[in-house]
Design a protein around this motif. Sequence first.
Motif: not given
Length: 434
Positions: A242-268
């Motif tokens: 609902d947007g009241s909390k942020k998801l802080f993703i600890r990750t460093n590598y370029g590919k993982e940054i994109i993968e992790a973000s897309k996964l979070a977006q996939q689950y809204k």
Amino acid sequence: MKKRLSLLSLLLLNLSVFAQNPAPAAAQSKPIALVGGTIHVGDGKIIQNGTIIFDKGIITAIGDASTTVDKNSTEVINVQGKSVYPGIIAPAALIGLVEIGSVRSTFDQAENGQFNPNIRSLIAHNTDSEIIPTVRGNGVLIGQTTPEGSIISGTSSIMEYDGWNWEDAVLKKDDGIWLNYPTLIARQFSPEESRFVVKKNDKYIEQKNALQNFLADALAYAEITNPNPKNAKLEAMKGLFDGSKKLFIRTNYGKEIIEASKLAQQYKVKSIVIVGGEEADLALDFLKTNNIPVIVSPTHRLPNTPDEDVWNPYKLPARLMKAGVLTGMFYTEEFYKTRNLPFVAGTSAAFGMEKEDALKMITLNNAKILGIDNLVGTLEVGKQATIAVSEGDILDMRTNKVEYAFIRGKKINLDDKQKRLYKKYVDKYGISGK
């Protein structure tokens, strides 16, 4: 005998007072004006020979020397020749959760289990920590108390570094969930080879699948109007959808940054923040297109690979900001070194970034990323009077000397254990100098 006992009691009382932290500051009782200093607003603006007035913890006026001050009702502090800054904000901090690095019983930053979104770090925040006064002395006045460990560590909260208890100190409760995204590869120190080696994570698929299943369950649960019985872990995840909390993703590598973000977006998941992002420059277009901010690792670190530019950690913040990515900074090393956050940010000013932008990273930008920029982060009328006054440049370890600090208008006692020990041994050995 009575006289001796009384004398001993007084001596012990004095020693106990000397050994303890200063009491939390009293609420502001009258308007205060800081007059004559160089005001660094925090958004890039500088006001020479400025005046800033605050009352009941809120900034009521800011401007140049022409700003009117009612000297009869206002406490006027002359800060001529000094610099006035917004209080520095430290994201992803362990201040208040860890006290002594070599004593396991003083650690309270992690729980057992892979998925712990319901763990609330603010309840463990120790306002009596002797570390807190030491970071205030460098101008760090607000921090994000953050859990560590497991895949989903728990829920962070944003705390002021002054207060009798966590209820007094909390600025924003339960602002975000922390995800340690599984790594494809990991750098580990090999005692046999006496160097860091890169190893493949054989459990990556298993860990990623477990995370996907948990996110799927959390999303499905969030869509139930009145779940019965309630699930504490999944209840804590609702804010991500609902947007009241942020998801802080600890990750460093370029590919993982994109993968992790897309996964979070996939689950809204509504709001995503990358924390670490040591290779964020490899995902610039993705981060900008998706409006994903980055809280970068500090500049004072080595490159990740032997063929990487040795100065890349210092150049990265400027690259991100120039590309239009909202960029903040945190400090990753030992918890007590959070006090060095101004200095690692300041170093970036020597590698393609303006000094006021370096300040912005750890004030306004961090405030925006944490969702508290309506309260703090800049010195503006209507915002909280969380302010540091330094004799010199707060971003330079050679000249940073914070002489006054205010948290919501409360005048902070800047004494700490390290200063007391310094004075003790200076007095003992008759050392002169600063």
